[in-house]
Design an enzyme around this catalytic site. Sequence first.
Site, PDB file in Angstrom:
ATOM      1  N   CYS A   1       0.753  -1.119  -0.106  1.00 53.69           N
ATOM      2  CA  CYS A   1       0.526   0.087   0.215  1.00 53.69           C
ATOM      3  C   CYS A   1       0.754   1.495   0.366  1.00 53.69           C
ATOM      4  CB  CYS A   1      -0.829   0.292   1.247  1.00 53.69           C
ATOM      5  SG  CYS A   1      -1.598  -1.637   1.534  1.00 53.69           S
TER       6      CYS A   1
ATOM      7  N   HIS B   1      -2.704   7.150   2.206  1.00 52.03           N
ATOM      8  CA  HIS B   1      -3.361   5.616   2.085  1.00 52.03           C
ATOM      9  C   HIS B   1      -4.823   5.243   2.249  1.00 52.03           C
ATOM     10  CE1 HIS B   1      -4.394   1.632   0.870  1.00 52.03           C
ATOM     11  NE2 HIS B   1      -3.907   1.087   1.891  1.00 52.03           N
TER      12      HIS B   1
ATOM     13  N   ASN C   1      -9.920  -0.353   0.277  1.00 57.74           N
ATOM     14  CA  ASN C   1      -9.126  -0.033   0.135  1.00 57.74           C
ATOM     15  C   ASN C   1      -8.086  -0.872  -1.346  1.00 57.74           C
ATOM     16  OD1 ASN C   1      -5.854  -0.587   0.793  1.00 57.74           O
ATOM     17  ND2 ASN C   1      -6.660  -1.682   3.064  1.00 57.74           N
TER      18      ASN C   1
HETATM   19  O1  UT7 Z   1      -3.971  -1.303   3.662  1.00 56.76           O
HETATM   20  C1  UT7 Z   1      -2.967  -1.561   4.456  1.00 56.76           C
HETATM   21  C2  UT7 Z   1      -3.295  -1.227   5.389  1.00 56.76           C
HETATM   22  N1  UT7 Z   1      -4.464  -2.246   6.880  1.00 56.76           N
HETATM   23  C3  UT7 Z   1      -4.410  -1.052   7.175  1.00 56.76           C
HETATM   24  O2  UT7 Z   1      -4.345  -0.067   7.717  1.00 56.76           O
HETATM   25  C4  UT7 Z   1      -5.425  -1.851   8.912  1.00 56.76           C
HETATM   26  C5  UT7 Z   1      -5.867  -1.503   9.656  1.00 56.76           C
HETATM   27  N2  UT7 Z   1      -6.596  -1.753  10.792  1.00 56.76           N
HETATM   28  C6  UT7 Z   1      -8.039  -1.776  10.289  1.00 56.76           C
HETATM   29  O3  UT7 Z   1      -8.990  -1.095   9.359  1.00 56.76           O
HETATM   30  C7  UT7 Z   1      -8.850  -3.296  11.435  1.00 56.76           C
HETATM   31  O4  UT7 Z   1      -8.431  -2.744  12.367  1.00 56.76           O
HETATM   32  C8  UT7 Z   1     -10.069  -3.449  10.447  1.00 56.76           C
HETATM   33  C9  UT7 Z   1     -10.813  -2.482  10.212  1.00 56.76           C
HETATM   34  C10 UT7 Z   1      -9.358  -4.404  10.501  1.00 56.76           C
HETATM   35  C11 UT7 Z   1     -10.941  -4.235  11.264  1.00 56.76           C
HETATM   36  O5  UT7 Z   1     -11.528  -3.263  12.741  1.00 56.76           O
HETATM   37  P1  UT7 Z   1     -11.132  -3.512  14.319  1.00 56.76           P
HETATM   38  O6  UT7 Z   1     -11.822  -2.333  14.800  1.00 56.76           O
HETATM   39  O7  UT7 Z   1     -10.295  -3.423  14.178  1.00 56.76           O
HETATM   40  O8  UT7 Z   1     -12.478  -4.700  14.213  1.00 56.76           O
HETATM   41  P2  UT7 Z   1     -11.371  -6.221  15.188  1.00 56.76           P
HETATM   42  O9  UT7 Z   1     -11.003  -7.012  14.149  1.00 56.76           O
HETATM   43  O10 UT7 Z   1     -11.244  -5.478  16.551  1.00 56.76           O
HETATM   44  O11 UT7 Z   1     -13.194  -6.582  15.412  1.00 56.76           O
HETATM   45  C12 UT7 Z   1     -14.063  -6.390  16.364  1.00 56.76           C
HETATM   46  C13 UT7 Z   1     -15.146  -7.013  16.158  1.00 56.76           C
HETATM   47  C14 UT7 Z   1     -14.795  -8.424  16.698  1.00 56.76           C
HETATM   48  O12 UT7 Z   1     -16.040  -9.115  17.032  1.00 56.76           O
HETATM   49  P3  UT7 Z   1     -15.889  -9.006  18.818  1.00 56.76           P
HETATM   50  O13 UT7 Z   1     -14.671 -10.326  19.042  1.00 56.76           O
HETATM   51  O14 UT7 Z   1     -15.603  -8.053  19.614  1.00 56.76           O
HETATM   52  O15 UT7 Z   1     -17.082 -10.155  19.835  1.00 56.76           O
HETATM   53  C15 UT7 Z   1     -14.954  -9.453  15.081  1.00 56.76           C
HETATM   54  O16 UT7 Z   1     -15.517 -10.468  15.373  1.00 56.76           O
HETATM   55  O17 UT7 Z   1     -15.646  -7.036  15.376  1.00 56.76           O
HETATM   56  C16 UT7 Z   1     -16.005  -8.152  14.794  1.00 56.76           C
HETATM   57  N3  UT7 Z   1     -15.508  -8.225  13.226  1.00 56.76           N
HETATM   58  C17 UT7 Z   1     -17.600  -8.013  12.235  1.00 56.76           C
HETATM   59  N4  UT7 Z   1     -18.794  -7.494  12.679  1.00 56.76           N
HETATM   60  C18 UT7 Z   1     -18.802  -7.170  11.556  1.00 56.76           C
HETATM   61  C19 UT7 Z   1     -14.851  -7.837  12.484  1.00 56.76           C
HETATM   62  N5  UT7 Z   1     -15.121  -8.297  11.365  1.00 56.76           N
HETATM   63  C20 UT7 Z   1     -16.342  -7.761  11.260  1.00 56.76           C
HETATM   64  C21 UT7 Z   1     -17.450  -7.582  10.227  1.00 56.76           C
HETATM   65  N6  UT7 Z   1     -18.046  -7.624  10.712  1.00 56.76           N
HETATM   66  N7  UT7 Z   1     -16.681  -7.841   9.331  1.00 56.76           N
END
Ligand code: UT7
Length: 333
Positions: A122, A255, A289
């Site tokens: 990225c 990005h 993205n």
């Molecule tokens: O481009 C390359 C560089 N990449 C990045 O910069 C990505 C950086 N990371 C992020 O943008 C975020 O971490 C994500 C968008 C990937 C994830 O967001 P988050 O706020 O960190 O979510 P999380 O992984 O901590 O998950 C929170 C909750 C979890 O449920 P519990 O354990 O709290 O019950 C996940 O299972 O959200 C759940 N979850 C979802 N729920 C609905 C994870 N993905 C989804 C989904 N829909 N798609």
Amino acid sequence: MTAFRLAAPVAGARILGLGSTQPDEVVTNDDLARRIDTNDQWIRERVGIVSRRIAPESLSLVDMATDAGARAVKDAGLEPGDVDTTIVATCTMPDTIPNAAAQTAERIGIRAGAAFDVNAACAGFCYALGTAADLVRAGSSRRVLVIGAEKLSDWLDWDDRSTAIIFADGAGAAVVGAADDAESVGIGPVAWGSAGDLAQAINIHHDRRSRAGGALHQEGQTVFRWATTQIAPVALRAIEMAGLTPADIDVLVPHQANLRIVEAVAKRLRKHGAREDMRVADDIVHSGNTSSASIPLALDHMRAEGRVRSGETVLLVGFGAGLSYAGQVVRFP
Ligand code: UT7
């Protein structure tokens, strides 16, 4: 001993034109929610995406790179024959060889030019732009076509809700040429680096047993924490290296990884003196993205919307797998 003769350097480089392309197919959050356990509200709130563009099987990464590149050459008022170097930033080529750049150049009509790919994921577009600017400044190239092109849909596990909702396809391009005097230099020095200790935080490990040959995995929270703390300092370094202050920045184009990361970077820059009226790219909302394509796509879209004008000072900063990062200030063409 006779000293080597070197190409004559020029004052610097500038962007001469831009172009971009996206597949026609719009995939909404509701479309994804029909296949995986997710919902529109979660995706909008946690990532900021409303819809994204996904390429059909028949549209390749090189097809998109060719379209975006040809548009940028035309936008620069040039013919393909005026370009002598093509760099494609990409991390999703289906084949390890041949590279994307030589095929893309050939299809645009750039004959016998230097052509190579850059894989800094990225951060790729900013790495390639920095490389192009230095090639031009050193006299190694006269005009460089820099393309960020990705077909991430080929490398997603469409049943993995943590990645399938984020990534998308597209390509964006810029033509870089010489600035003959200090006044017209339009690409600042690149602030770049890497954090190889976090190399496994985002990966695609090729797996010949799987149909797609491998799928993208990322430790979302690790990358999120890294991006929200480490990327604003890179952006500030790029501003300082260009001899500017944060208040000089008219438009910020980070990005497009996650709208919350974009907003966190903008907030940190404003704490350091960036203006409240600095416009901030939010292209992720309808593009998703697209890795190395996200910055040139956002630039081209903001121009079409009248949100960035010729002569304005624009700060670019890319970051992602590697983990790699790069940023520079540019003067909008
Ligand atoms: O481009 C390359 C560089 N990449 C990045 O910069 C990505 C950086 N990371 C992020 O943008 C975020 O971490 C994500 C968008 C990937 C994830 O967001 P988050 O706020 O960190 O979510 P999380 O992984 O901590 O998950 C929170 C909750 C979890 O449920 P519990 O354990 O709290 O019950 C996940 O299972 O959200 C759940 N979850 C979802 N729920 C609905 C994870 N993905 C989804 C989904 N829909 N798609």
